[in-house]
Write a protein that holds these residues in place. Structure first.
Motif, PDB file in Angstrom:
ATOM      1  N   TYR A  39       9.090  51.896  43.359  1.00 22.07           N
ATOM      2  CA  TYR A  39       9.732  50.617  43.628  1.00 22.07           C
ATOM      3  C   TYR A  39      10.626  50.791  44.856  1.00 22.07           C
ATOM      4  O   TYR A  39      11.234  51.852  45.057  1.00 22.07           O
ATOM      5  N   LEU A  40      10.733  49.738  45.664  1.00 23.59           N
ATOM      6  CA  LEU A  40      11.460  49.816  46.929  1.00 23.59           C
ATOM      7  C   LEU A  40      12.651  48.869  46.933  1.00 23.59           C
ATOM      8  O   LEU A  40      12.615  47.792  46.343  1.00 23.59           O
ATOM      9  N   LYS A  41      13.693  49.299  47.620  1.00 26.83           N
ATOM     10  CA  LYS A  41      14.862  48.453  47.856  1.00 26.83           C
ATOM     11  C   LYS A  41      14.769  47.847  49.249  1.00 26.83           C
ATOM     12  O   LYS A  41      14.171  48.425  50.161  1.00 26.83           O
ATOM     13  N   THR A  42      15.392  46.696  49.422  1.00 21.86           N
ATOM     14  CA  THR A  42      15.558  46.120  50.749  1.00 21.86           C
ATOM     15  C   THR A  42      17.054  46.051  51.047  1.00 21.86           C
ATOM     16  O   THR A  42      17.879  46.540  50.274  1.00 21.86           O
ATOM     17  N   GLU A  43      17.385  45.426  52.167  1.00 22.65           N
ATOM     18  CA  GLU A  43      18.804  45.340  52.542  1.00 22.65           C
ATOM     19  C   GLU A  43      19.606  44.602  51.480  1.00 22.65           C
ATOM     20  O   GLU A  43      20.758  44.946  51.194  1.00 22.65           O
ATOM     21  N   LYS A  44      19.000  43.582  50.873  1.00 24.73           N
ATOM     22  CA  LYS A  44      19.633  42.850  49.776  1.00 24.73           C
ATOM     23  C   LYS A  44      18.866  43.154  48.497  1.00 24.73           C
ATOM     24  O   LYS A  44      17.660  42.910  48.417  1.00 24.73           O
ATOM     25  N   THR A  45      19.567  43.672  47.503  1.00 21.19           N
ATOM     26  CA  THR A  45      18.904  44.137  46.285  1.00 21.19           C
ATOM     27  C   THR A  45      19.651  43.692  45.035  1.00 21.19           C
ATOM     28  O   THR A  45      20.887  43.745  44.985  1.00 21.19           O
ATOM     29  N   ILE A  46      18.900  43.259  44.034  1.00 22.39           N
ATOM     30  CA  ILE A  46      19.437  43.054  42.692  1.00 22.39           C
ATOM     31  C   ILE A  46      19.314  44.391  41.980  1.00 22.39           C
ATOM     32  O   ILE A  46      18.209  44.841  41.668  1.00 22.39           O
ATOM     33  N   LEU A  47      20.429  45.046  41.766  1.00 19.64           N
ATOM     34  CA  LEU A  47      20.418  46.390  41.194  1.00 19.64           C
ATOM     35  C   LEU A  47      20.653  46.319  39.688  1.00 19.64           C
ATOM     36  O   LEU A  47      21.668  45.811  39.230  1.00 19.64           O
ATOM     37  N   ILE A  48      19.706  46.838  38.921  1.00 21.82           N
ATOM     38  CA  ILE A  48      19.829  46.907  37.466  1.00 21.82           C
ATOM     39  C   ILE A  48      20.420  48.267  37.130  1.00 21.82           C
ATOM     40  O   ILE A  48      19.785  49.305  37.332  1.00 21.82           O
ATOM     41  N   ALA A  49      21.650  48.276  36.635  1.00 19.13           N
ATOM     42  CA  ALA A  49      22.386  49.530  36.472  1.00 19.13           C
ATOM     43  C   ALA A  49      21.996  50.303  35.219  1.00 19.13           C
ATOM     44  O   ALA A  49      22.258  51.499  35.122  1.00 19.13           O
ATOM     45  N   GLU A  50      21.384  49.642  34.235  1.00 18.46           N
ATOM     46  CA  GLU A  50      21.050  50.320  32.984  1.00 18.46           C
ATOM     47  C   GLU A  50      20.038  51.435  33.217  1.00 18.46           C
ATOM     48  O   GLU A  50      19.042  51.252  33.918  1.00 18.46           O
ATOM     49  N   ALA A  51      20.296  52.603  32.636  1.00 16.25           N
ATOM     50  CA  ALA A  51      19.410  53.746  32.796  1.00 16.25           C
ATOM     51  C   ALA A  51      18.268  53.682  31.792  1.00 16.25           C
ATOM     52  O   ALA A  51      18.383  53.090  30.716  1.00 16.25           O
ATOM     53  N   PHE A  52      17.160  54.294  32.148  1.00 15.78           N
ATOM     54  CA  PHE A  52      16.011  54.367  31.251  1.00 15.78           C
ATOM     55  C   PHE A  52      16.378  55.149  29.995  1.00 15.78           C
ATOM     56  O   PHE A  52      16.987  56.209  30.081  1.00 15.78           O
ATOM     57  N   GLY A  53      16.023  54.634  28.831  1.00 19.01           N
ATOM     58  CA  GLY A  53      16.326  55.337  27.588  1.00 19.01           C
ATOM     59  C   GLY A  53      16.348  54.400  26.400  1.00 19.01           C
ATOM     60  O   GLY A  53      15.993  53.219  26.490  1.00 19.01           O
ATOM     61  N   ASP A  54      16.809  54.917  25.272  1.00 14.88           N
ATOM     62  CA  ASP A  54      16.807  54.155  24.025  1.00 14.88           C
ATOM     63  C   ASP A  54      17.765  52.974  24.043  1.00 14.88           C
ATOM     64  O   ASP A  54      17.684  52.093  23.185  1.00 14.88           O
TER      65      ASP A  54
ATOM     66  N   ARG B 159      11.838  66.276  39.510  1.00 18.20           N
ATOM     67  CA  ARG B 159      13.114  65.676  39.125  1.00 18.20           C
ATOM     68  C   ARG B 159      13.222  65.659  37.610  1.00 18.20           C
ATOM     69  O   ARG B 159      12.315  66.093  36.909  1.00 18.20           O
ATOM     70  N   GLY B 160      14.307  65.176  37.141  1.00 13.81           N
ATOM     71  CA  GLY B 160      14.539  65.197  35.709  1.00 13.81           C
ATOM     72  C   GLY B 160      13.509  64.410  34.932  1.00 13.81           C
ATOM     73  O   GLY B 160      13.059  63.355  35.372  1.00 13.81           O
ATOM     74  N   TRP B 161      13.128  64.944  33.796  1.00 14.42           N
ATOM     75  CA  TRP B 161      12.246  64.246  32.854  1.00 14.42           C
ATOM     76  C   TRP B 161      13.145  63.521  31.873  1.00 14.42           C
ATOM     77  O   TRP B 161      13.961  64.122  31.188  1.00 14.42           O
ATOM     78  N   ILE B 162      13.034  62.193  31.835  1.00  8.06           N
ATOM     79  CA  ILE B 162      13.933  61.379  31.020  1.00  8.06           C
ATOM     80  C   ILE B 162      13.130  60.743  29.893  1.00  8.06           C
ATOM     81  O   ILE B 162      12.377  59.786  30.116  1.00  8.06           O
ATOM     82  N   PRO B 163      13.242  61.263  28.671  1.00  7.70           N
ATOM     83  CA  PRO B 163      12.452  60.703  27.571  1.00  7.70           C
ATOM     84  C   PRO B 163      13.225  59.679  26.750  1.00  7.70           C
ATOM     85  O   PRO B 163      14.450  59.755  26.616  1.00  7.70           O
ATOM     86  N   ARG B 164      12.519  58.693  26.237  1.00 10.90           N
ATOM     87  CA  ARG B 164      13.020  57.925  25.113  1.00 10.90           C
ATOM     88  C   ARG B 164      12.719  58.742  23.857  1.00 10.90           C
ATOM     89  O   ARG B 164      11.851  59.614  23.864  1.00 10.90           O
ATOM     90  N   SER B 165      13.423  58.464  22.790  1.00 14.18           N
ATOM     91  CA  SER B 165      13.110  59.166  21.550  1.00 14.18           C
ATOM     92  C   SER B 165      11.746  58.698  21.044  1.00 14.18           C
ATOM     93  O   SER B 165      11.287  57.590  21.345  1.00 14.18           O
TER      94      SER B 165
END
Length: 285
Positions: free
Chosen positions: A94-109, A156-162
């Protein structure tokens, strides 16, 4: 606010999962031009202060067209890219542009399960999930610790959901939308044997057919994990083989030998109806 998923012209049966998370978190409707490409200008019928476009490397050209068209009709609207939760899906970043809606929540449970009813293409997904013609798409983990030079998910880090949280999404999708099957789109689903077995045991009672289109490493598959997957309904797996030459495998930092790949395929063919291989033709050397 309105979101748009540009037409990638491929993978029409697979939803944009990163966009689905963003839309669910922000409770925003999605015009899905990939699964429902016509009419291709229907986003122009809806005026929004902010138009968010989910841009992957394969859809940058389409995104620019959408922005140009929308600004011509609604000059005061802001057009922004959408970024967050997932940074890669199916090898495409996924790519960002100069103006971005940033979703701060991290991947996970912590995340809500994707609400595909926000997509205007939902009826198409729903009908095909119920008929079994399309598989519901699931990501149980993000990223990969290996260093394959050609892959955007690498090193890079492997980020699992349970396993439990991942299984709960499938349970909800079956109860709510009547899915008949699902596919896992992880970059490296079988990194941990215990997690594969736990997930398989949790979804076994559902009686669903499933598969792993990608994300299965041949050097990580074991008799125990393959047996658990097959007994829970897994029918198909795909290995990234890339090359049958050990020197080239070393050059691309695959982290596997041809012998390991052959052994993994032997195990898989004992348990799964369909075993696929991905190859990169024309690698240097």
């Amino acid at each position: 606010m309105l979101f748009v998923n540009p037409d990638a012209k491929v993978n029409r049966t697979i939803p944009n999962i990163g966009l689905a998370y963003a839309a669910t978190i922000l409770n925003t409707r999605v015009i899905d031009l990939n699964t429902m490409p016509e009419p291709d200008n229907r986003y122009l019928n809806e005026r929004a202060d902010i138009l968010g476009i989910s841009i992957q490397s394969r859809t940058m050209g389409e995104a620019k067209k959408i922005e140009k068209r929308y600004k011509e009709k609604y000059p005061r609207a802001e057009v922004k890219s959408i970024f967050g939760v997932l940074d890669v899906q199916c090898c495409y970043p996924y790519l960002k542009t100069e103006k971005t809606i940033l979703i701060a929540e991290a991947f996970g449970d912590n995340l809500p399960f994707p609400n595909y009813e926000l997509f205007d293409s939902f009826k198409i997904f729903h009908e095909n999930w119920q008929s079994g013609d399309w598989r519901y798409a699931l990501m149980t983990s993000l990223g990969c610790p290996y260093s394959c030079v050609y892959c955007m998910a690498r090193n890079r880090g492997w980020i699992p959901r349970s396993a439990n949280n991942s299984a709960e999404e499938i349970i909800q999708a079956k109860n709510k939308w009547g899915i008949k099957s699902f596919t896992i789109l992880d970059d490296c689903f079988n990194l941990k044997e215990y997690r594969v077995i736990e997930f398989s045991e949790l979804i076994k009672p559902l009686g669903l057919a499933w598969g792993c289109a990608n994300g299965i490493r041949a050097d990580r598959i074991t008799e125990a994990s393959a047996r658990a997957m097959a007994e829970s309904g897994c029918r198909q797996v795909g290995f990234g083989i890339e090359s049958a030459d050990d020197k080239i495998l070393g050059d691309i930092k695959k982290g596997e030998t041809l012998l390991q790949i052959e052994n993994g395929i032997r195990i898989a063919k004992k348990y799964f109806k369909e075993v696929n291989g991905f190859f990169i033709i024309g690698l240097p050397g």
